[in-house]
Motif scaffolding. Sequence first.
Motif, PDB file in Angstrom:
ATOM      1  N   TYR A   1       2.686 -15.461   2.944  1.00 21.42           N
ATOM      2  CA  TYR A   1       3.407 -14.299   2.420  1.00 21.42           C
ATOM      3  C   TYR A   1       4.635 -14.707   1.613  1.00 21.42           C
ATOM      4  O   TYR A   1       5.585 -13.953   1.474  1.00 21.42           O
ATOM      5  CB  TYR A   1       3.789 -13.331   3.549  1.00 21.42           C
ATOM      6  CG  TYR A   1       2.572 -12.818   4.261  1.00 21.42           C
ATOM      7  CD1 TYR A   1       1.830 -11.796   3.711  1.00 21.42           C
ATOM      8  CD2 TYR A   1       2.135 -13.409   5.431  1.00 21.42           C
ATOM      9  CE1 TYR A   1       0.682 -11.348   4.330  1.00 21.42           C
ATOM     10  CE2 TYR A   1       0.983 -12.974   6.056  1.00 21.42           C
ATOM     11  CZ  TYR A   1       0.268 -11.940   5.502  1.00 21.42           C
ATOM     12  OH  TYR A   1      -0.873 -11.500   6.115  1.00 21.42           O
TER      13      TYR A   1
ATOM     14  N   SER B   1      -3.745  -0.519  -2.519  1.00 19.87           N
ATOM     15  CA  SER B   1      -4.060  -1.152  -1.239  1.00 19.87           C
ATOM     16  C   SER B   1      -3.091  -2.314  -1.087  1.00 19.87           C
ATOM     17  O   SER B   1      -2.206  -2.504  -1.915  1.00 19.87           O
ATOM     18  CB  SER B   1      -5.513  -1.654  -1.217  1.00 19.87           C
ATOM     19  OG  SER B   1      -5.643  -2.773  -2.067  1.00 19.87           O
ATOM     20  N   ARG B   2      -3.270  -3.095  -0.035  1.00 22.35           N
ATOM     21  CA  ARG B   2      -2.374  -4.244   0.135  1.00 22.35           C
ATOM     22  C   ARG B   2      -2.505  -5.232  -1.007  1.00 22.35           C
ATOM     23  O   ARG B   2      -1.567  -5.932  -1.353  1.00 22.35           O
ATOM     24  CB  ARG B   2      -2.692  -4.968   1.440  1.00 22.35           C
ATOM     25  CG  ARG B   2      -2.176  -4.242   2.624  1.00 22.35           C
ATOM     26  CD  ARG B   2      -2.511  -4.978   3.895  1.00 22.35           C
ATOM     27  NE  ARG B   2      -2.103  -4.162   5.034  1.00 22.35           N
ATOM     28  CZ  ARG B   2      -2.509  -4.354   6.266  1.00 22.35           C
ATOM     29  NH1 ARG B   2      -3.338  -5.348   6.531  1.00 22.35           N
ATOM     30  NH2 ARG B   2      -2.105  -3.576   7.230  1.00 22.35           N
ATOM     31  N   ARG B   3      -3.686  -5.286  -1.565  1.00 19.05           N
ATOM     32  CA  ARG B   3      -3.925  -6.290  -2.597  1.00 19.05           C
ATOM     33  C   ARG B   3      -3.932  -5.731  -4.006  1.00 19.05           C
ATOM     34  O   ARG B   3      -3.770  -6.486  -4.950  1.00 19.05           O
ATOM     35  CB  ARG B   3      -5.282  -6.961  -2.348  1.00 19.05           C
ATOM     36  CG  ARG B   3      -5.329  -7.837  -1.123  1.00 19.05           C
ATOM     37  CD  ARG B   3      -6.764  -8.293  -0.870  1.00 19.05           C
ATOM     38  NE  ARG B   3      -6.831  -9.246   0.212  1.00 19.05           N
ATOM     39  CZ  ARG B   3      -6.769 -10.556   0.062  1.00 19.05           C
ATOM     40  NH1 ARG B   3      -6.647 -11.064  -1.135  1.00 19.05           N
ATOM     41  NH2 ARG B   3      -6.839 -11.367   1.091  1.00 19.05           N
TER      42      ARG B   3
ATOM     43  N   ARG C   1      12.273   2.572  -6.295  1.00 17.05           N
ATOM     44  CA  ARG C   1      11.122   2.434  -5.395  1.00 17.05           C
ATOM     45  C   ARG C   1      11.032   3.652  -4.498  1.00 17.05           C
ATOM     46  O   ARG C   1      12.030   4.150  -4.010  1.00 17.05           O
ATOM     47  CB  ARG C   1      11.274   1.177  -4.523  1.00 17.05           C
ATOM     48  CG  ARG C   1      11.075  -0.091  -5.295  1.00 17.05           C
ATOM     49  CD  ARG C   1      11.276  -1.314  -4.422  1.00 17.05           C
ATOM     50  NE  ARG C   1      11.139  -2.533  -5.197  1.00 17.05           N
ATOM     51  CZ  ARG C   1      10.007  -3.194  -5.360  1.00 17.05           C
ATOM     52  NH1 ARG C   1       8.912  -2.757  -4.769  1.00 17.05           N
ATOM     53  NH2 ARG C   1       9.955  -4.282  -6.077  1.00 17.05           N
ATOM     54  N   PHE C   2       9.789   4.079  -4.285  1.00 18.39           N
ATOM     55  CA  PHE C   2       9.570   5.257  -3.441  1.00 18.39           C
ATOM     56  C   PHE C   2       8.709   4.888  -2.244  1.00 18.39           C
ATOM     57  O   PHE C   2       7.897   3.997  -2.317  1.00 18.39           O
ATOM     58  CB  PHE C   2       8.864   6.345  -4.240  1.00 18.39           C
ATOM     59  CG  PHE C   2       9.650   6.766  -5.456  1.00 18.39           C
ATOM     60  CD1 PHE C   2      10.650   7.703  -5.361  1.00 18.39           C
ATOM     61  CD2 PHE C   2       9.379   6.186  -6.689  1.00 18.39           C
ATOM     62  CE1 PHE C   2      11.373   8.064  -6.481  1.00 18.39           C
ATOM     63  CE2 PHE C   2      10.091   6.558  -7.809  1.00 18.39           C
ATOM     64  CZ  PHE C   2      11.102   7.491  -7.712  1.00 18.39           C
TER      65      PHE C   2
ATOM     66  N   LYS D   1       0.817  -1.207   0.000  1.00 22.05           N
ATOM     67  CA  LYS D   1       0.000   0.000   0.000  1.00 22.05           C
ATOM     68  C   LYS D   1       0.860   1.270   0.000  1.00 22.05           C
ATOM     69  O   LYS D   1       1.810   1.367   0.780  1.00 22.05           O
ATOM     70  CB  LYS D   1      -0.884  -0.024   1.244  1.00 22.05           C
ATOM     71  CG  LYS D   1      -1.980   0.989   1.265  1.00 22.05           C
ATOM     72  CD  LYS D   1      -2.799   0.771   2.523  1.00 22.05           C
ATOM     73  CE  LYS D   1      -3.838   1.852   2.696  1.00 22.05           C
ATOM     74  NZ  LYS D   1      -4.587   1.651   3.941  1.00 22.05           N
ATOM     75  N   GLN D   2       0.509   2.165  -0.882  1.00 21.61           N
ATOM     76  CA  GLN D   2       1.137   3.486  -0.978  1.00 21.61           C
ATOM     77  C   GLN D   2       2.589   3.449  -1.412  1.00 21.61           C
ATOM     78  O   GLN D   2       3.293   4.438  -1.308  1.00 21.61           O
ATOM     79  CB  GLN D   2       1.047   4.242   0.356  1.00 21.61           C
ATOM     80  CG  GLN D   2      -0.375   4.655   0.694  1.00 21.61           C
ATOM     81  CD  GLN D   2      -0.423   5.484   1.950  1.00 21.61           C
ATOM     82  OE1 GLN D   2      -0.091   5.019   3.027  1.00 21.61           O
ATOM     83  NE2 GLN D   2      -0.841   6.721   1.827  1.00 21.61           N
ATOM     84  N   ARG D   3       3.042   2.315  -1.888  1.00 22.90           N
ATOM     85  CA  ARG D   3       4.420   2.278  -2.384  1.00 22.90           C
ATOM     86  C   ARG D   3       4.421   2.360  -3.896  1.00 22.90           C
ATOM     87  O   ARG D   3       3.493   1.892  -4.561  1.00 22.90           O
ATOM     88  CB  ARG D   3       5.150   1.038  -1.875  1.00 22.90           C
ATOM     89  CG  ARG D   3       5.861   1.362  -0.580  1.00 22.90           C
ATOM     90  CD  ARG D   3       6.433   0.160   0.062  1.00 22.90           C
ATOM     91  NE  ARG D   3       5.415  -0.603   0.742  1.00 22.90           N
ATOM     92  CZ  ARG D   3       5.596  -1.817   1.220  1.00 22.90           C
ATOM     93  NH1 ARG D   3       6.743  -2.410   1.073  1.00 22.90           N
ATOM     94  NH2 ARG D   3       4.618  -2.441   1.846  1.00 22.90           N
TER      95      ARG D   3
END
Lengths: 276, 468
Positions: free
Chosen positions: A118, A74-76, A275-276, A28-30
């Motif tokens: 995971y 989101s995570r998914r 990557r941010f 999420k948010q990456r």
Amino acid sequence: MKKVFTLILILTFLATQQQAYAGWPMGKQRFLLGTSATIYAAKDYWDIYGKLHTNSKTAFTSYTLGLFGSYGLSRRTDFIFSVPFSRQVSNQSTTDKYHNGLGDLQLGLSYNLINYKYKNYTSIYVGAIVPMYDKYDAQTLGLGMYGSEVKLMNTGAYTLNSKKGYYNLEAGYRQFFGSEAPWQFTYLAAIGLSLDKANHVSVDVSGVYSHSSDSTANSAVVLAGAARNYSYTRTSLTYGHTFSRRISLAVSGFYTLTGVNTGVGYGGSLQGSFRF
Amino acid sequence: MKKNTYCILIAILMMPAFMYGQHNPAGELIPSLPLKEAKVTKAKALVPAETPVDGEMEIKVNASPKKSLFKEDDKIRYAFDVKSTYPTKQQGKLTVLVNTDLGDKVYEKSYDFKVSKNGSQSMVISLPHQTAGFYQVKFMLNLTDYDDTVKRIFGVAPEKIKATVVNKPNDFDAFWDSGKETLKKIAPQFKVTKDPEQSTKQKDVYLVEMHSWGNAIIRGWLTMPVKRPHHIPVKYRLPGYIVTMKPTMDDDDFAVFNLNVRGNGNSKDAIKYYGQYNLFHIDSRDEYIYRGVYMDCIRGLDFITAYADFFGFDTERVGVVGGSQGAGLAIALAGLDNRVKLVTAELPLYADLRDAIKIGPTLYPEKKSPIWMLNDYVQRTHSFTEKKLFALWDYYDPINFAPQVKCPVLLAISLLDELCPPRCSYAMYNQLGSKKKETWVSPDLTHEVDDNYYQFQYYWIKETFILP
């Protein structure tokens, strides 16, 4: 002939991105932003019956700069996009022809369906293909058709003799829209191994099967038909280096193993991702 | 390639997920909680028959859903599977007994049960709706040659659980403010020494010493990845009950500071206590050992702040990590000090002590835990009543710090935890003032979390700190 090369070029660009995503959810948010530079060349080709022709008088070379990215909604769910810019050189006898321009924009959403501890992720990608050039007949940068894609991906990590590695399996279906628009199956199987914390190698096999109702042998449309009806399987070898959590670089070499109605393409690419 | 060939390819692609994966219908809240394999109980006959019959029973009890957490209107279901290796038919009763976590019976039902020789038997057992809380369910099997009881805990509407009594003293904040002011007056005199013996090519290890509450010298271990960004996030790890903290060598993404609070590990000489650790000066709110311990935790934060420039600590990304006592300390610290930007707390000891002290002895009378020790002290010390214990512990109970915690919190609990009852953990969790908070549940474990938790915790911290 050259239009066949063109489409494969775009697919080659797309295949380089799997080094960066490989089916793992972004988180999420990456945000990941990547660039790639790809050289593709072909001289020999397989005809519509799969017969290899060498000493062709036609040669094809292209240089592609690609931009791609992924953002974790989101995570998914990840938003994914890619767009290539190509310069193509088609050498026919003594004449060189050049074409420059943006290719097909791909954008879509990847959704993680299931994960196992995971370490293994199964995801689905649904996306659109948007030609960023005016017209197929005037340009050679793609089919010039809007398209859609659905792809299933399974990615996982493994450990071999205390070394970590990953694998990635993908199978996709593309449907283009328009007169005699082709459908395509795509597939990819990749396996990677970390040499140490900063370096890794991977090898993959990928391919496309493209089919259209337009299979006429009429010389006036043979190029269009050729651009729609073909298949190939190629392999690539990649070395990647991670400078930090944010920056990594990968160098790939690829070669077309077999095909129908397509060129014996080979080449290499350099890819950087941030990557941010 | 033909279409059907691709269908087969897709089927192969999905196979690992179908074989091993699990879908999380809850969506975003807790992504695909991986759970332990079904708990299997294997036992030989406990009750000898007149003619000894040898065999084994394999019992599997699985809640549906596997997390064993239900809503108030959910059907509570368990799959009960038995596989017998007895050479004779086994028959008798299966009794299902449901108690509250304080031992009050809420449901009991017996079923006729039989298993053919070398056979198996399966049942789906439905339990009646329950109100918010945690419940113990016992599956008692009494067969011809075999007796056994399998215990499970399930929760109902845990987000509604509240402590029976929350008693935050009126001068709670003043008490801790006063403590912090006193600590500020104690010069930390930080001393940081690189430890070449423990350092590796990848990690630099430093011994950190500092003066803390009562001018006691406490110590900790700082581990820094040799190859690191200019600003590195920090994991600040707090110890379990009398647990020795050592350098963390397997974390490449964080500076990790492991603090040994007074009396722990290399801070053992910071305090000379006698008897049980958590009973030292229990008769004095101001002198109680945990006052110094809580202040030690703040002093550790002081170190991180003081050395932020030197080591490149990213003070906007300081996460406090702790298990058991460390989890309680992490919550208390986050409530006391807003320099904490994130907490992951596993199995928080002492949370909602007023309830925990009753639940523990009820469900696990044999377990000698730190809470048991408090209870035991009350039982055997006439001058120290439970009322006095609570009057003291109301100042130290993590639940009273929880409303002041504003940073994101990840809480891990295990339903069969004998030390930290899940009800108490949730009671504290529900009091947290954090906008972002999340739980991880291990349904079949005791005072431990499952391996997958740590992978999730890693992703959770990265997500919360938005790390690449």
